[in-house]
Structure formats: C-alpha cells, structure tokens
Design a protein around this motif. Structure first.
Motif, PDB file in Angstrom:
ATOM      1  N   ASP A  60      -7.083   1.588 -10.773  1.00 33.46           N
ATOM      2  CA  ASP A  60      -7.402   2.380  -9.575  1.00 33.46           C
ATOM      3  C   ASP A  60      -6.815   3.789  -9.663  1.00 33.46           C
ATOM      4  O   ASP A  60      -6.800   4.509  -8.674  1.00 33.46           O
ATOM      5  CB  ASP A  60      -6.922   1.660  -8.294  1.00 33.46           C
ATOM      6  CG  ASP A  60      -5.426   1.424  -8.294  1.00 33.46           C
ATOM      7  OD1 ASP A  60      -4.810   1.483  -9.375  1.00 33.46           O
ATOM      8  OD2 ASP A  60      -4.860   1.191  -7.217  1.00 33.46           O
ATOM      9  N   ASP A 164       2.699  -0.298  -9.098  1.00 29.22           N
ATOM     10  CA  ASP A 164       1.324  -0.633  -9.525  1.00 29.22           C
ATOM     11  C   ASP A 164       1.023  -2.084  -9.128  1.00 29.22           C
ATOM     12  O   ASP A 164      -0.076  -2.416  -8.677  1.00 29.22           O
ATOM     13  CB  ASP A 164       1.172  -0.528 -11.049  1.00 29.22           C
ATOM     14  CG  ASP A 164       0.958   0.903 -11.555  1.00 29.22           C
ATOM     15  OD1 ASP A 164       0.781   1.812 -10.728  1.00 29.22           O
ATOM     16  OD2 ASP A 164       0.977   1.094 -12.797  1.00 29.22           O
ATOM     17  N   ARG A 167       0.500  -2.360  -5.355  1.00 22.53           N
ATOM     18  CA  ARG A 167      -0.847  -1.868  -4.978  1.00 22.53           C
ATOM     19  C   ARG A 167      -1.905  -2.906  -5.301  1.00 22.53           C
ATOM     20  O   ARG A 167      -2.796  -3.176  -4.512  1.00 22.53           O
ATOM     21  CB  ARG A 167      -1.176  -0.570  -5.727  1.00 22.53           C
ATOM     22  CG  ARG A 167      -0.774   0.667  -5.040  1.00 22.53           C
ATOM     23  CD  ARG A 167      -1.469   1.930  -5.530  1.00 22.53           C
ATOM     24  NE  ARG A 167      -2.068   1.918  -6.833  1.00 22.53           N
ATOM     25  CZ  ARG A 167      -1.418   2.067  -7.979  1.00 22.53           C
ATOM     26  NH1 ARG A 167      -0.124   2.249  -7.992  1.00 22.53           N
ATOM     27  NH2 ARG A 167      -2.065   2.045  -9.130  1.00 22.53           N
ATOM     28  N   LYS A 171      -4.352  -4.514  -2.374  1.00 26.81           N
ATOM     29  CA  LYS A 171      -5.658  -3.857  -2.246  1.00 26.81           C
ATOM     30  C   LYS A 171      -6.778  -4.880  -2.086  1.00 26.81           C
ATOM     31  O   LYS A 171      -6.651  -6.025  -2.516  1.00 26.81           O
ATOM     32  CB  LYS A 171      -5.931  -2.977  -3.471  1.00 26.81           C
ATOM     33  CG  LYS A 171      -5.290  -1.603  -3.349  1.00 26.81           C
ATOM     34  CD  LYS A 171      -5.818  -0.638  -4.386  1.00 26.81           C
ATOM     35  CE  LYS A 171      -5.462   0.786  -3.988  1.00 26.81           C
ATOM     36  NZ  LYS A 171      -5.992   1.771  -4.938  1.00 26.81           N
ATOM     37  N   ASP A 175     -11.270  -1.275  -2.352  1.00 28.94           N
ATOM     38  CA  ASP A 175     -10.346  -0.235  -2.822  1.00 28.94           C
ATOM     39  C   ASP A 175     -10.531   0.087  -4.303  1.00 28.94           C
ATOM     40  O   ASP A 175      -9.903   1.014  -4.819  1.00 28.94           O
ATOM     41  CB  ASP A 175      -8.893  -0.669  -2.575  1.00 28.94           C
ATOM     42  CG  ASP A 175      -8.557  -0.757  -1.100  1.00 28.94           C
ATOM     43  OD1 ASP A 175      -8.935   0.166  -0.363  1.00 28.94           O
ATOM     44  OD2 ASP A 175      -7.940  -1.753  -0.685  1.00 28.94           O
ATOM     45  N   GLU A 217       1.410   6.557  -1.611  1.00 30.58           N
ATOM     46  CA  GLU A 217       0.064   6.028  -1.850  1.00 30.58           C
ATOM     47  C   GLU A 217      -0.113   4.654  -1.189  1.00 30.58           C
ATOM     48  O   GLU A 217      -1.207   4.308  -0.728  1.00 30.58           O
ATOM     49  CB  GLU A 217      -0.147   5.928  -3.369  1.00 30.58           C
ATOM     50  CG  GLU A 217      -1.589   5.749  -3.762  1.00 30.58           C
ATOM     51  CD  GLU A 217      -1.765   5.650  -5.266  1.00 30.58           C
ATOM     52  OE1 GLU A 217      -0.911   6.141  -6.027  1.00 30.58           O
ATOM     53  OE2 GLU A 217      -2.780   5.046  -5.678  1.00 30.58           O
ATOM     54  N   LEU A 218       0.978   3.892  -1.137  1.00 23.20           N
ATOM     55  CA  LEU A 218       0.874   2.553  -0.538  1.00 23.20           C
ATOM     56  C   LEU A 218       0.433   2.649   0.918  1.00 23.20           C
ATOM     57  O   LEU A 218      -0.306   1.800   1.420  1.00 23.20           O
ATOM     58  CB  LEU A 218       2.225   1.828  -0.618  1.00 23.20           C
ATOM     59  CG  LEU A 218       2.740   1.498  -2.023  1.00 23.20           C
ATOM     60  CD1 LEU A 218       4.132   0.877  -1.932  1.00 23.20           C
ATOM     61  CD2 LEU A 218       1.783   0.557  -2.748  1.00 23.20           C
ATOM     62  N   ILE A 221      -3.260   2.296   2.184  1.00 23.74           N
ATOM     63  CA  ILE A 221      -4.023   1.037   2.090  1.00 23.74           C
ATOM     64  C   ILE A 221      -3.996   0.342   3.453  1.00 23.74           C
ATOM     65  O   ILE A 221      -2.935   0.151   4.041  1.00 23.74           O
ATOM     66  CB  ILE A 221      -3.410   0.146   0.976  1.00 23.74           C
ATOM     67  CG1 ILE A 221      -3.416   0.929  -0.346  1.00 23.74           C
ATOM     68  CG2 ILE A 221      -4.194  -1.156   0.851  1.00 23.74           C
ATOM     69  CD1 ILE A 221      -2.571   0.317  -1.437  1.00 23.74           C
TER      70      ILE A 221
END
Ligand SMILES: Cc1cc2nc3c(=O)[nH]c(=O)nc-3n(C[C@H](O)[C@H](O)[C@H](O)COP(=O)(O)OP(=O)(O)OC[C@H]3O[C@@H](n4cnc5c(N)ncnc54)[C@H](O)[C@@H]3O)c2cc1C
Length: 435
Positions: A60, A164, A167, A171, A175, A217-218, A221
């Motif tokens: 991703d 990673d 995520r 996800k 996503d 970034e988390l 979501i």
C-alpha cells in the motif's frame, strides 16, 4: 608526476553489480553517469529487478515503489544491463565475475528477521513479520504462504516494519485500491481480521523507532480506535520524541463510533514469555508500565524486532569475506566493493541507501583515478561469462514480458497480480520470446 598520474588512468571497461535492489541500482546509475562507455551489468538471483523495493516495501506504499521508474530508464536505454536469474554463488562464481570485470560491487542486501528469543517463541501462532511481508508482496524464491492470524494479536516491536504490520492488520480491502498486494494472501486474512491489537515497544515514545509520518498515516484508516500508554515522556529538548508523542496523542484523540478494531500501543514494555500448550494463548510481559496488565491474552504474536545481521546464507558466494557491517568504506579489496545493507547492516530506508551508493561510487571513482582498480586486458565483461548462465539470464526486455503479464492479470482495483513462482516467471519469458 602526480598530475600525470591523475590524468593518466584508464577508465574501467566492465563493471558488475551483484543485486538489483536500490543500492545496486543507485550505484549503477552513478557509475554509468561517470563512465558512460563502460559496460555496467546488474545481476540478480531473481528474474525481476529491484529487490526490497518490489518485495519489502509495503504494497500500500506504491508512492515509495515508484522510485523504480528512474531505474527503469537506465535499464531501458541500454546504458545499464539487467541480468536476472543469475545468482552469484550458484549460477556464476564471484571469481568468474572478478576475472571478467574491472570493478565488482556487491549489493546483495541482507534481510532475515531477528527471531523472538523468549520462552514460547516457537509456538504455533508466533509469526515473523517477514513471512507476512513475503506473502503480501508475493516473494517468489521461495514463495511463503500467508500465515494464519487470529483475532487478538500482539505485535512485538514499534519500528517502521511493525507499523507496516499494524496498517496491514487494520486496513480493509478498499484500502488497497491501486496497489499490487497479493490478493489471495490479503483475502485469507480479511476473512477473519484481528479485532484487538496490542503493540509493544521496548523503548519509550521518545526513543521509539517509527517515523512520525508512519504514525500519522494510521490515523487516516477508518473504523479504528487507538490508545497508548507511555510512562516516560520525552524531555523538552527531544524535539523528535515530542513530535512522536504528539502524533500518538492525536491518534488516541480520534473519535470513532463502533470501532471495528482497537489498537493499543504500550511503550516501555518487554515481552517475557509466551504461554500456550499447542498454540499461543497469552503473552506475559517482563516489565509492564504501571496500570497496564502484565498478561495479554492473545492468539497470535507477530514479531517485528529488526533483522538478523549475521543471517546465514546471504553471502554464500563469498564466505571467505568479512561482511561485518561498516560505514566507513565500501572497499573490500582493489576492484571489489560492497554497498547498501550488505555494507551497513540491515537498517535504514531507501534514501539512506541512495546516499551510501553515492558515497561508494565516489570511492570507486577516486580509486580508479588513483589507478587502484582491478583492470585486466583479457577481461571480456558479460561476454566472458559461462554461456549456459547467459542463456538462462533474464534481460530487462524479458522482465517487461513478466511485467506485462502481471499487469494484464491484475484483479479489479489492483495494478498488477505478481507471479509468485520463479519458474512461472521464466516460462512467461520463454513463451513471450519464442512466439
Ligand atoms: C519489510 C521491509 C519494508 C521496508 N519498507 C521500506 C519503505 O517503506 N521505505 C523505504 O524507504 N525503505 C523500506 N525498507 C528498507 C529498504 O527496502 C532497504 O533500505 C533497501 O531495500 C536495501 O537495499 P539493498 O539494495 O541494500 O538490498 P535489497 O533491496 O535487499 O537488494 C538486494 C538484492 O540482491 C539480490 N541478491 C541477493 N543475493 C544475490 C546473489 N547471490 N546473486 C545475485 N543477486 C542477489 C536480491 O535478490 C535483491 O534483489 C523496507 C525494508 C523491509 C525489509
């Protein structure tokens, strides 16, 4: 006299680079720029180029993978040759490269997960992050099946690879729109995804390894409720630590109605042992911050605690050489160099390898300009290598057939469906080139 020496050197005619990951490709670019007339060949044991850009960087994160476009150009315009399916140490000897090339640069990386060495660390249900990365990225040689992951997961580690993992665990299928994730591996997980995730970091936030951008970034979501425990706040003069703290505070402040999954980070926590008879049942903490439970009931433990610097088998082609990580120099001996993770050890992202490749390229150029290289008249470069190995090699044009086949096979919402098997890749090339 020194002036004569400085201008009287010969340029290398043949340059071999072992490994087509970022460090090999950046080195190839820099040396090709310096000596456009030299033959530069980048070898890889796989039939496809780009090492961990293709097979480590998360599916991703296509923006990161896009760096390969600049390498594509070097290979496509004929300036640099790609020779895939040529494993040094198996298909070719390092001595054969040394005989035929003036400069040999080893860029074969090193990536094997460090194992969780606590009691119970080998129970079924303990999974190394590398197996998940391999499955999601469809690593072909060897192909690794997606491990079974349960509902209550503990992730050990809080560096970028651990994030990673987080995520991936939180996800949804949507996503992965526009990615090249291995859909079957993803679907297997998404049939019964985790609902409760605890992430353990030995360090406090101030010293944790994850990049702030990865933490932020988390928060993008949907449907995830985050919380964290950190008993050692960053000091005022630790600007990065405070930024990381702020990022976690923002994550935890997100309002989420009916979360489908909860993620709790515990900083300053060490796993002590994993309990279970036939399968993981709980993880006992050695040291837990005040207020946190010391036993975490779980069915899966994913370890993401870095890489084993001495993993055996990574340099079977040169067991006589000392590959202790070193930052200072890439030179092993005249005409033989190492770069990237093979040189520095398995840490640092692609930009660090770009910098390292440029440093080693400078070192090579300086050595050549001082006539300190392995020039020999009889060297024939690629043409001097065993015919059988060359006959089996996958060229850059061949790789494009694999690329096209993968793009053609993409499921809806995916940009490619990676071929998971080395022999199928070779068969794809044969089928396309014998038409
Ligand atoms: C799980 C994971 C996720 C990551 N995510 C990111 C990220 O999001 N962003 C980022 O910037 N960095 C990321 N990184 C780090 C990045 O991948 C590395 O910094 C970088 O790939 C190291 O480059 P390298 O060229 O030294 O090694 P590698 O990328 O490992 O390349 C080595 C190459 O050598 C080849 N090879 C090995 N042995 C031989 C042999 N005997 N003969 C011929 N070829 C051989 C291999 O097939 C491979 O292609 C991640 C790393 C991992 C492990």
């Amino acid at each position: 006299m020194s002036e004569i020496l400085a201008t009287d050197h010969a340029a290398p005619r043949h340059i071999a680079i072992v490994g087509s990951g970022p460090s090999g490709c950046f080195t190839a670019q820099a040396l090709h720029r310096k000596w456009p007339n030299a033959e530069v060949t980048v070898f890889d044991r796989l039939a496809v180029p780009y090492g961990l850009i293709r097979y480590g960087v998360a599916a991703d994160h296509q923006h990161t993978k896009a760096i390969t476009r600049q390498f594509d150009r070097s290979f496509a315009d004929g300036g640099v040759r790609f020779a895939g399916n040529m494993e040094v140490g198996t298909d070719l000897g390092l001595d054969q490269l040394r005989q035929n090339y003036d400069i040999v640069v080893l860029a074969s990386g090193r990536w094997r997960d460090r194992a969780l060495s606590i009691p119970g660390g080998k129970l079924p249900g303990v999974v190394v992050s590398g197996d998940i990365v391999n499955a999601l990225n469809a690593v072909p040689r060897p192909a690794i099946p997606m491990p079974r992951i349960g509902r209550r997961v503990v992730v050990v580690g809080a560096g970028n690879v651990a994030l990673d993992m987080v995520r991936f665990l939180i996800k949804t299928d949507a996503d992965y729109e526009g990615s090249d994730v291995a859909s079957a591996a993803l679907q297997q997980y998404l049939e019964a995804p985790a609902t409760e995730i605890t992430v353990l970091s030995r360090s406090p936030i101030a010293a944790a390894k994850a990049d702030v951008a990865m933490v932020k970034e988390l928060g993008k979501i949907d449907g995830v409720k985050f919380s964290y425990a950190n008993t050692s706040p960053a000091t005022d003069d630790n600007a990065l630590g405070r930024k990381r703290e702020e990022a976690f505070a923002q994550l935890a402040a997100l309002e989420v109605d009916n979360p489908r999954v909860r993620v709790h980070f515990i900083f300053g926590a060490e796993p002590g042992r994993i309990r279970g008879t036939e399968h993981v049942e709980a993880l006992h903490l050695q040291a837990a911050p005040a207020g946190e439970p010391s036993v975490l009931e779980c069915d899966t433990v994913i370890s993401a605690i870095g890489f084993d610097v001495n993993a055996p088998g990574q340099w079977h082609y040169a067991q006589h050489l000392d590959f202790t990580p070193a930052d200072a120099t890439g030179r092993i001996e005249d005409g033989l160099y190492r770069v990237g993770w093979l040189k520095r050890g398995p840490h640092g992202a692609i930009p660090a390898n770009r910098a390292d490749a440029n440093e080693v390229a400078k070192e090579i150029i300086a050595d050549v300009e001082a006539d300190r290289f392995h020039a020999h008249e009889e060297a024939r470069g690629y043409e001097g290598l065993p015919e059988r190995a060359r006959a089996n090699a996958v060229s850059f044009d061949d790789w494009r057939h694999i690329d096209e086949a993968e793009v053609r096979a993409a499921e809806p919402g995916r940009i490619r469906h990676k071929i998971t098997d080395h022999d199928t890749m070779l068969a794809t090339v044969r089928a396309a080139t014998t038409k």
